[in-house]
Design an enzyme around this catalytic site. Structure first.
Site, PDB file in Angstrom:
ATOM      1  CE1 TYR A   1      -6.556 -12.901  -4.214  1.00 54.05           C
ATOM      2  CE2 TYR A   1      -7.793 -13.447  -6.242  1.00 54.05           C
ATOM      3  CZ  TYR A   1      -7.576 -12.681  -5.182  1.00 54.05           C
ATOM      4  OH  TYR A   1      -8.427 -11.534  -5.096  1.00 54.05           O
TER       5      TYR A   1
ATOM      6  CE  LYS B   1      -8.212 -12.256  -0.777  1.00 52.55           C
ATOM      7  NZ  LYS B   1      -8.813 -10.876  -0.288  1.00 52.55           N
TER       8      LYS B   1
ATOM      9  CG  HIS C   1      -4.418  -5.573 -11.825  1.00 53.47           C
ATOM     10  ND1 HIS C   1      -3.773  -4.972 -10.631  1.00 53.47           N
ATOM     11  CD2 HIS C   1      -5.213  -6.491 -11.458  1.00 53.47           C
ATOM     12  CE1 HIS C   1      -3.965  -6.032  -9.942  1.00 53.47           C
ATOM     13  NE2 HIS C   1      -5.013  -6.994 -10.237  1.00 53.47           N
TER      14      HIS C   1
ATOM     15  N   GLY D   1       0.768  -1.205   0.080  1.00 53.75           N
ATOM     16  CA  GLY D   1       0.092   0.154   0.026  1.00 53.75           C
ATOM     17  C   GLY D   1       0.882   1.296  -0.037  1.00 53.75           C
TER      18      GLY D   1
ATOM     19  CB  THR E   1     -11.540 -13.035  -5.315  1.00 49.54           C
ATOM     20  OG1 THR E   1     -11.361 -13.066  -6.907  1.00 49.54           O
ATOM     21  CG2 THR E   1     -10.837 -14.330  -4.683  1.00 49.54           C
TER      22      THR E   1
HETATM   23  N1  UDP Z   1      -4.310  -9.232 -19.401  1.00 51.46           N
HETATM   24  C1  UDP Z   1      -3.696  -9.148 -20.675  1.00 51.46           C
HETATM   25  N2  UDP Z   1      -2.353  -8.275 -20.619  1.00 51.46           N
HETATM   26  C2  UDP Z   1      -1.895  -7.812 -19.452  1.00 51.46           C
HETATM   27  C3  UDP Z   1      -2.820  -7.952 -18.161  1.00 51.46           C
HETATM   28  C4  UDP Z   1      -3.704  -8.742 -18.100  1.00 51.46           C
HETATM   29  O1  UDP Z   1      -4.290  -9.617 -21.538  1.00 51.46           O
HETATM   30  O2  UDP Z   1      -0.880  -7.184 -19.617  1.00 51.46           O
HETATM   31  C5  UDP Z   1      -5.766  -9.998 -19.440  1.00 51.46           C
HETATM   32  C6  UDP Z   1      -5.638 -11.170 -18.490  1.00 51.46           C
HETATM   33  O3  UDP Z   1      -4.986 -12.381 -19.116  1.00 51.46           O
HETATM   34  C7  UDP Z   1      -7.175 -11.233 -18.087  1.00 51.46           C
HETATM   35  C8  UDP Z   1      -7.723  -9.877 -18.173  1.00 51.46           C
HETATM   36  O4  UDP Z   1      -6.697  -9.176 -18.948  1.00 51.46           O
HETATM   37  O5  UDP Z   1      -7.787 -11.978 -18.860  1.00 51.46           O
HETATM   38  C9  UDP Z   1      -7.971  -9.032 -16.779  1.00 51.46           C
HETATM   39  O6  UDP Z   1      -6.699  -9.380 -16.284  1.00 51.46           O
HETATM   40  P1  UDP Z   1      -6.045  -8.587 -14.675  1.00 51.46           P
HETATM   41  O7  UDP Z   1      -4.662  -8.877 -14.557  1.00 51.46           O
HETATM   42  O8  UDP Z   1      -6.413  -7.042 -14.849  1.00 51.46           O
HETATM   43  O9  UDP Z   1      -7.180  -8.951 -13.557  1.00 51.46           O
HETATM   44  P2  UDP Z   1      -7.549 -10.533 -13.332  1.00 51.46           P
HETATM   45  O10 UDP Z   1      -8.748 -10.969 -14.055  1.00 51.46           O
HETATM   46  O11 UDP Z   1      -6.335 -11.292 -13.416  1.00 51.46           O
HETATM   47  O12 UDP Z   1      -7.833 -10.428 -11.905  1.00 51.46           O
END
Ligand code: UDP
Length: 325
Positions: free
Chosen positions: A140, A144, A186, A36, A116
């Site tokens: 993960y 959870k 993300h 954080g 989650t």
């Molecule tokens: N993703 C992607 N490229 C990136 C990061 C994420 O294509 O650089 C895809 C990932 O495979 C998932 C979606 O985007 O399908 C959302 O990923 P994120 O990490 O934001 O959240 P998560 O669903 O893993 O909690």
């Protein structure tokens, strides 16, 4: 109410802490500052720096007595959990057990927990409702789910009133609070960094999913809408019960659609390169959110993807280095 917010220096916790302060509650933030940012803790909140793994420190923090706890502090990266599961079992499960112990010792009767959609694993059907069997596919999600089960036992045995909110993909920003992780993994912040030019390109992880455009589908929910569900959950906690709600908008967008929306919102070029799937990522996660709408009266005010991306874009432009600026 007098409330403790664990993880209140993080992305979601800081926004909820701000909302609770604005609603007139007295808020103490407990955060290790491991992931954080001190600058994210809203003005007006008390701040305690402590690790949840440090049981005596957690006990001391709770000794003042609280009406409720909102528990956000957690490790939350799927890929990291696949590589180092023990870190997740300790950091999420043992840490939460310490918190439950201290809550019991000091008579705290209400809990809202950040669960989650990862607890559902790779469900055969979307949208995902709360009765879908839990079957996490990474540490993960396992960790959870273990905490959810621990909370259920605590409610049955000791009368705790708890609500688990099973988040789908939170994004966007709220005033001075936005998304800044180190490292950032993300999709939306990475896409916006590529739009800003602080990152050369964004990867599309997986183009061979069984989805219309071959990329993975997620349900993106605005941080402010997600945040508002927590005050409702706090009011909805009932002694001796563990209530579970999925929290998403109920609409899915593919990775390609997110990138295209970001191109439209920012007016910038965003270079995207196709890569292999990221381990542990299911093809589709979309919430059925009827239960929280019916039982807690929650409705999203900003369900539009362009608004979510636009608010995140405004924050990224104002904070090009996140909380480091
Ligand atoms: N993703 C992607 N490229 C990136 C990061 C994420 O294509 O650089 C895809 C990932 O495979 C998932 C979606 O985007 O399908 C959302 O990923 P994120 O990490 O934001 O959240 P998560 O669903 O893993 O909690």
């Amino acid at each position: 109410m007098k409330l403790l917010v664990t993880g209140g220096a993080g992305y979601i916790g800081s926004v909820v802490a701000r909302q609770l302060l604005d609603a007139g509650h007295e808020v103490t933030v407990l955060d290790s500052l491991d992931r954080g940012h001190r600058a994210a803790v809203p003005e007006g909140a008390e701040f305690v720096q402590a690790e949840l793994l440090d049981a005596p420190a957690v006990d001391a923090a709770l000794a003042g007595g609280f009406d409720g706890v909102l528990h956000f502090a957690a490790l939350a990266l799927v890929a990291e959990s696949v590589a180092n599961p023990e870190r997740y079992w300790r950091g999420n499960v043992v840490a939460s057990l310490n918190l439950l112990d201290a809550m019991r010792t000091h008579g705290v009767k209400r809990l809202v927990f950040s669960s989650t959609c990862a607890v559902y694993g790779e469900p055969a059907e979307v949208p995902i409702h709360e009765e879908v069997p839990t079957a996490p596919v990474n540490a993960y999600g396992q960790s959870k789910l273990a905490v959810d089960r621990m909370i259920a036992d605590e409610c049955r045995a000791h009368g705790l009133g708890a609500v688990s909110l099973r988040y789908f993909n939170v994004a966007g920003a709220s005033g001075a609070c936005g998304e800044h992780h180190e490292p950032e993994t993300h999709l939306i912040p990475l896409v916006l960094q590529a739009a800003m030019g602080t990152r050369e390109q964004v990867s599309i992880f997986g183009t061979d999913y069984p989805t219309p455009d071959g990329t993975a589908i997620r349900d993106y929910i605005h941080i402010e809408d997600l945040g508002r569900a927590h005050a409702l959950a706090l009011d909805g906690a009932r002694e001796g019960e563990h209530r579970i709600f999925n929290l998403g908008n109920g609409t899915g967008f593919s990775v390609r659609e997110v990138i295209e929306t970001a191109r439209e919102v920012t007016g910038r070029e965003i270079r995207a390169v196709e890569e292999a799937r990221r381990p542990g990522d299911p093809p589709q996660l979309v919430a059925a959110s009827q239960r929280i709408r019916d039982e807690l009266g929650w409705t999203p005010e900003k369900p539009d993807l362009a608004t979510i991306v636009g608010d995140a874009w405004a924050w990224h432009q104002a904070h090009p280095h996140g909380y480091a600026s």
